[in-house]
Design an enzyme around this catalytic site. Structure first.
Site, PDB file in Angstrom:
ATOM      1  N   SER A   1      35.781  30.026  38.071  1.00  0.00           N
ATOM      2  CA  SER A   1      34.789  30.215  37.019  1.00  0.00           C
ATOM      3  C   SER A   1      33.771  29.083  37.083  1.00  0.00           C
ATOM      4  O   SER A   1      34.157  27.925  37.242  1.00  0.00           O
ATOM      5  CB  SER A   1      35.462  30.235  35.642  1.00  0.00           C
ATOM      6  OG  SER A   1      34.515  30.407  34.614  1.00  0.00           O
ATOM      7  N   ARG A   2      32.515  29.409  36.944  1.00  0.00           N
ATOM      8  CA  ARG A   2      31.473  28.375  36.995  1.00  0.00           C
ATOM      9  C   ARG A   2      31.417  27.556  35.720  1.00  0.00           C
ATOM     10  O   ARG A   2      30.968  26.407  35.743  1.00  0.00           O
ATOM     11  CB  ARG A   2      30.108  29.026  37.245  1.00  0.00           C
ATOM     12  CG  ARG A   2      29.999  29.730  38.589  1.00  0.00           C
ATOM     13  CD  ARG A   2      28.574  30.199  38.836  1.00  0.00           C
ATOM     14  NE  ARG A   2      28.487  30.990  40.060  1.00  0.00           N
ATOM     15  CZ  ARG A   2      28.390  30.484  41.285  1.00  0.00           C
ATOM     16  NH1 ARG A   2      28.378  29.169  41.449  1.00  0.00           N
ATOM     17  NH2 ARG A   2      28.307  31.285  42.341  1.00  0.00           N
TER      18      ARG A   2
ATOM     19  N   ILE B   1      36.846  37.185  27.102  1.00  0.00           N
ATOM     20  CA  ILE B   1      37.918  38.161  27.250  1.00  0.00           C
ATOM     21  C   ILE B   1      39.088  37.586  28.031  1.00  0.00           C
ATOM     22  O   ILE B   1      40.255  37.865  27.745  1.00  0.00           O
ATOM     23  CB  ILE B   1      37.386  39.464  27.912  1.00  0.00           C
ATOM     24  CG1 ILE B   1      38.387  40.608  27.741  1.00  0.00           C
ATOM     25  CG2 ILE B   1      37.075  39.248  29.381  1.00  0.00           C
ATOM     26  CD1 ILE B   1      38.538  41.097  26.332  1.00  0.00           C
TER      27      ILE B   1
ATOM     28  N   LYS C   1      37.381  46.456  32.411  1.00  0.00           N
ATOM     29  CA  LYS C   1      36.543  47.639  32.213  1.00  0.00           C
ATOM     30  C   LYS C   1      35.102  47.193  31.955  1.00  0.00           C
ATOM     31  O   LYS C   1      34.878  46.138  31.355  1.00  0.00           O
ATOM     32  CB  LYS C   1      37.082  48.509  31.069  1.00  0.00           C
ATOM     33  CG  LYS C   1      37.187  47.833  29.697  1.00  0.00           C
ATOM     34  CD  LYS C   1      35.908  47.984  28.905  1.00  0.00           C
ATOM     35  CE  LYS C   1      36.005  47.300  27.589  1.00  0.00           C
ATOM     36  NZ  LYS C   1      34.728  47.300  26.847  1.00  0.00           N
TER      37      LYS C   1
END
Length: 309
Positions: free
Chosen positions: A36-37, A14, A90
């Site tokens: 981010s991993r 996303i 969301k």
């Protein structure tokens, strides 16, 4: 504030497909870092965790949290404690109660908290709300069906507690319904189909009513295999039938096309976020999430075949 220096936390599908292009297209923002991993962005400062970004990274003004809902609240609290504005993908969290904690944290820290619902920024949502505002609504039917293997490939978390199953896309429909319908509505019946090897439903049938007892029915299904997805809302009124198609990007009245627009939902989200930051405001509407919580609490669970990717 001049250009908003933004960090994306959680660079998955996303973030890659929607958030990053919307940020690049909006001159109000500069993507300054990614935490981010499993993924990095060429030319952008990269950190494995939000903690490392806040400790070692470049100065950022805001973060967009695109991580799974189960870890999002802790990340939001951490970011706000460092004075950062926060956008929540969301759903805004794993539970309704924790959102109230975040709301208090934002107020105490003097930062913007934005619980984003991207489908509300579909092109025809605002025109539909205006059209319905002058008519008497008689019935609402929501049909939201897609193939989970196409839209959530390899995302095992969606079948675990907090993953929401079919309500992950279904909450998009509810976010539109709560935006276009003039009165609040509440759940009276929910039938949930749950695979034997999953904790969340693969399909759901929901019935709501509003304060004037207008019936609102929703059908959500993750098993729309081999055919295009159906993302539609039909509203019967005393002056014709309004239909939103393609997730809200196309509007018809009695079958006649009235309006159609491009897919610019995330552009709308980031425009909204910048405006909230500029005005020193927050937007934390949990009404779509509340309807999902009600369905999971009241729903009758029907066992169905195991799900295999």
């Amino acid at each position: 504030m001049d250009t908003i220096r933004l960090a994306i936390v959680g660079y998955g599908k996303i973030a890659r497909d929607q958030h990053h292009p919307a940020i690049d297209a909006n001159p109000a923002y500069r993507l300054s870092a990614v935490a981010s991993r499993n993924a990095a962005v060429p030319g952008v400062a990269h950190f494995e965790t939000l903690e490392a970004l806040l400790k070692e990274g470049p100065t950022v003004d805001a973060v967009a949290l695109c991580t799974p809902a189960g870890v999002r609240t802790a990340q939001a609290r951490l970011a706000m404690s460092h004075g950062k504005h926060v956008m929540l993908e969301k759903p805004p969290g794993a539970t309704l109660a924790e959102i109230e904690t975040l709301r208090e944290d934002a107020a105490r820290s003097g930062v913007t908290l934005f619980a984003s619902w991207h489908s509300r920024h579909a092109h025809c949502v605002a025109p539909a709300r205006r059209w319905l505002s002058t008519r008497k609504i008689q019935r609402v039917d929501i049909v939201w069906k897609e193939d989970v293997r196409e839209w959530h490939p390899g995302q095992a978390w969606i079948w675990q507690p907090g993953g929401m199953g079919v309500f992950d896309p279904g909450i998009n429909a509810l976010s539109i319904a709560t935006a276009i319908l003039p009165r609040p509505f509440h759940l009276i019946d929910a039938q949930l189909q749950v695979p034997g090897n999953c904790q969340t439903p693969i399909a759901a049938s929901l019935d709501f009513v509003d304060g004037l007892k207008v019936p609102i029915h929703a059908e959500f299904d993750f098993r729309q295999v081999g055919t295009p997805p159906i993302w539609e809302i039909h509203v019967e009124t005393d002056d014709g039938r309004l239909t939103l198609e393609a997730g809200g990007s196309r509007m018809r009245v009695d079958g006649e096309l009235r309006e159609e627009g491009p897919d610019a939902e995330y552009a709308g989200l980031y425009e909204r976020f910048a405006g909230l930051i500029g005005r020193g405001q927050s937007d934390v509407d949990v009404s779509p999430f509340r309807h999902v919580a009600d369905a999971l609490m009241l729903g009758y669970r029907h066992p169905v075949d195991d799900f295999t990717e």
